[in-house]
Design an enzyme around this catalytic site. Structure first.
Site, PDB file in Angstrom:
ATOM      1  N   GLN A  65      20.768  31.936  13.412  1.00 33.45           N
ATOM      2  CA  GLN A  65      20.380  32.380  14.756  1.00 33.45           C
ATOM      3  C   GLN A  65      21.242  33.522  15.245  1.00 33.45           C
ATOM      4  OE1 GLN A  65      21.565  28.364  16.336  1.00 33.45           O
ATOM      5  NE2 GLN A  65      22.248  29.575  18.102  1.00 33.45           N
ATOM      6  N   CYS A  71      19.020  28.024  19.067  1.00 30.60           N
ATOM      7  CA  CYS A  71      19.126  26.871  18.169  1.00 30.60           C
ATOM      8  C   CYS A  71      17.906  25.966  18.238  1.00 30.60           C
ATOM      9  CB  CYS A  71      20.385  26.069  18.482  1.00 30.60           C
ATOM     10  SG  CYS A  71      20.438  25.398  20.172  1.00 30.60           S
ATOM     11  N   HIS A 362      23.519  21.865  21.805  1.00 34.28           N
ATOM     12  CA  HIS A 362      23.055  22.457  20.546  1.00 34.28           C
ATOM     13  C   HIS A 362      21.990  21.574  19.907  1.00 34.28           C
ATOM     14  CE1 HIS A 362      23.261  25.182  17.200  1.00 34.28           C
ATOM     15  NE2 HIS A 362      23.764  24.305  16.357  1.00 34.28           N
ATOM     16  N   ASN A 384      22.010  23.095   9.881  1.00 39.81           N
ATOM     17  CA  ASN A 384      22.328  23.924  11.042  1.00 39.81           C
ATOM     18  C   ASN A 384      21.646  25.288  10.898  1.00 39.81           C
ATOM     19  OD1 ASN A 384      23.476  24.667  13.470  1.00 39.81           O
ATOM     20  ND2 ASN A 384      25.592  24.478  12.799  1.00 39.81           N
TER      21      ASN A 384
END
Length: 443
Positions: A65, A71, A362, A384
């Site tokens: 990102q 996110c 997040h 992630n």
């Protein structure tokens, strides 16, 4: 009231100088990284990246990102791409967070102006109006907000609408758009206070926001206009699909947005209740963000159930608390803070939220879980969106203790929690838009 006396400081200094443990700590920590020096080696060894239950195919490539707060869009599209990879035998696939990003910004701007009009009788210094003025078109968002953009605009593959510079580094663009929207807010409030109509003004304002976004991000595909997606599968076979962004969601990805619900663990509020975040939204005319508030074990059981059924899990957490990017570990005991007199377990989850020590910041994706002999989760595999240079090639191991203390939300399908669906029809607990449970949308 009492002040700090110079005599007290002298006494504290003398006490410190006579304490060999404190002196040793000072000698060490003044010459190195505190967190690196406090690593608990036993936890580091225990937190292995091995899992006995995983989704059959993980997404590729690992996404990034970059310098943006997208996110939630990466976690969402990373979840959805797994269907495409399986369906079309793909080695790699990426959907476009930038496409959703563009239309989310546009809808947030419109929603902001709508709220400004709705609250024009409130004093401009009120907490509610000031909240709207703080960051109405920030990069953050919630899974529900993603589905509302998808329902209206669809999705496209990343190749059809790739990142521009300002999607990857959104700070300056956001600053300029925010200044423009605050200017518009003053105009609308003053005209409404004078009894004048603002419909034409508002329409021109949104048109200008659209123009600016096209300058910064590029003109996006229209939701009902056909595009062609060409690609090779794992076997080198060429394939092509011609469709529209909206049809791509319905016919190609087969994403049924109303089927998904968010489970929340907010120990400040009663469990087995709906929670609604008042006025937290992006698309005018749709419902604000809502959750089903349940005990943390319900969230964990839902994650295990989805992973066993080959489905990845969108989740919201307080990150980067207790996260080590070099080792790819999320573990509240990875650092031995007790050695310097800090006990992070002294305050419970509810109190951390109440006293501004923790909030949902997040979104990521769970793609695996390690279960003990009794079928209980020990650790989770987390995908992630910070590139393959962070964590273990983009992945992290998250302990179950971390999950219990710092995970707040998981997204599941209604069919996976039939006993909870009835709660959707109950009267919700309503929290203000600036509540910590809405923080992910305000990042």
């Amino acid at each position: 009231m009492s002040e700090i006396s110079l005599n007290s400081i002298a006494q504290w200094t003398e006490s410190f100088e006579k304490d060999p443990v404190s002196k040793l700590a000072a000698s060490v920590f003044q010459h190195g990284n505190i967190e690196e020096l406090l690593i608990n080696r036993s936890r580091e060894i225990a937190d292995i990246h091995v899992f006995n239950t995983k989704v059959q195919q993980e997404g590729a490539p690992v996404t990034d990102q970059k310098a943006s707060g997208r996110c939630w869009l990466f976690a969402s599209t990373n979840m959805l791409r797994l269907k495409l990879m399986s369906k079309f035998n793909l080695k790699e696939c990426q959907l476009s967070p930038s496409y959703l990003f563009f239309y989310d910004k546009l809808e947030k701007a419109n929603y902001f102006l709508d709220q400004i009009c709705d609250t024009y009788k409130e004093d401009v210094s009120s907490r509610l109006v000031q909240f709207f003025l703080t960051d109405p078109i920030g990069d953050g968002g919630q899974f529900t907000m993603m589905t509302q953009i998808v329902d209206k605009y669809g999705i496209v593959p990343n190749a059809v609408y790739p990142d521009s510079y300002n999607t990857t580094a959104s700070r300056v663009m956001n600053k300029l758009l925010l200044a423009k929207l605050r200017e518009y807010a003053q105009i609308l409030r003053e005209k409404l206070a004078a009894g004048k109509s603002v419909e034409d003004d508002k329409a021109k304002m949104i048109a200008e926001v659209y123009r600016l976004q096209c300058i910064f991000l590029g003109v996006p595909p229209a939701p009902d206009k056909e595009f062609t997606w060409d690609f090779y599968d794992k076997d080198g076979k060429f394939q092509t699909i011609t469709t529209t962004p909206k049809a791509f969601v319905k016919d190609v990805i087969e994403f049924d947005t109303p089927e998904y619900i968010s489970l929340l663990n907010d120990p400040r509020n009663p469990y087995n209740r709906m929670i609604k975040i008042d006025r937290l939204n992006n698309v005018v005319g749709t419902n604000p963000v809502t959750y089903l508030n349940v005990e943390i074990d319900v969230l964990a059981d839902a994650v295990v159930h989805r992973i066993k059924n080959n489905k990845a899990v969108f989740f919201g957490t307080d990150t980067p608390k207790f996260m080590d990017n070099n080792r790819g570990i999320m573990d509240i005991d990875l650092w031995d803070y007790k050695l310097i007199g800090y006990d992070h377990r002294a305050v419970d989850k509810a109190s951390r939220v109440l006293y501004n020590q923790s909030l949902m910041t997040h979104a990521m994706l769970i793609t695996g879980v390690h279960l003990d002999d009794n079928g209980k989760p020990v650790r989770y595999r987390v995908e992630n969106s910070w590139s393959n240079k962070k964590g273990s090639e983009g992945y992290y191991v998250m302990t179950h203790d971390y999950f219990k203390e710092y995970v707040y939300q998981v997204v599941v399908e209604k069919s996976e929690v039939p006993e909870l669906v009835k709660l959707l029809d109950t009267d919700p607990i309503v929290l203000p838009p600036y509540d910590p449970m809405g923080a992910l949308a305000n990042m």
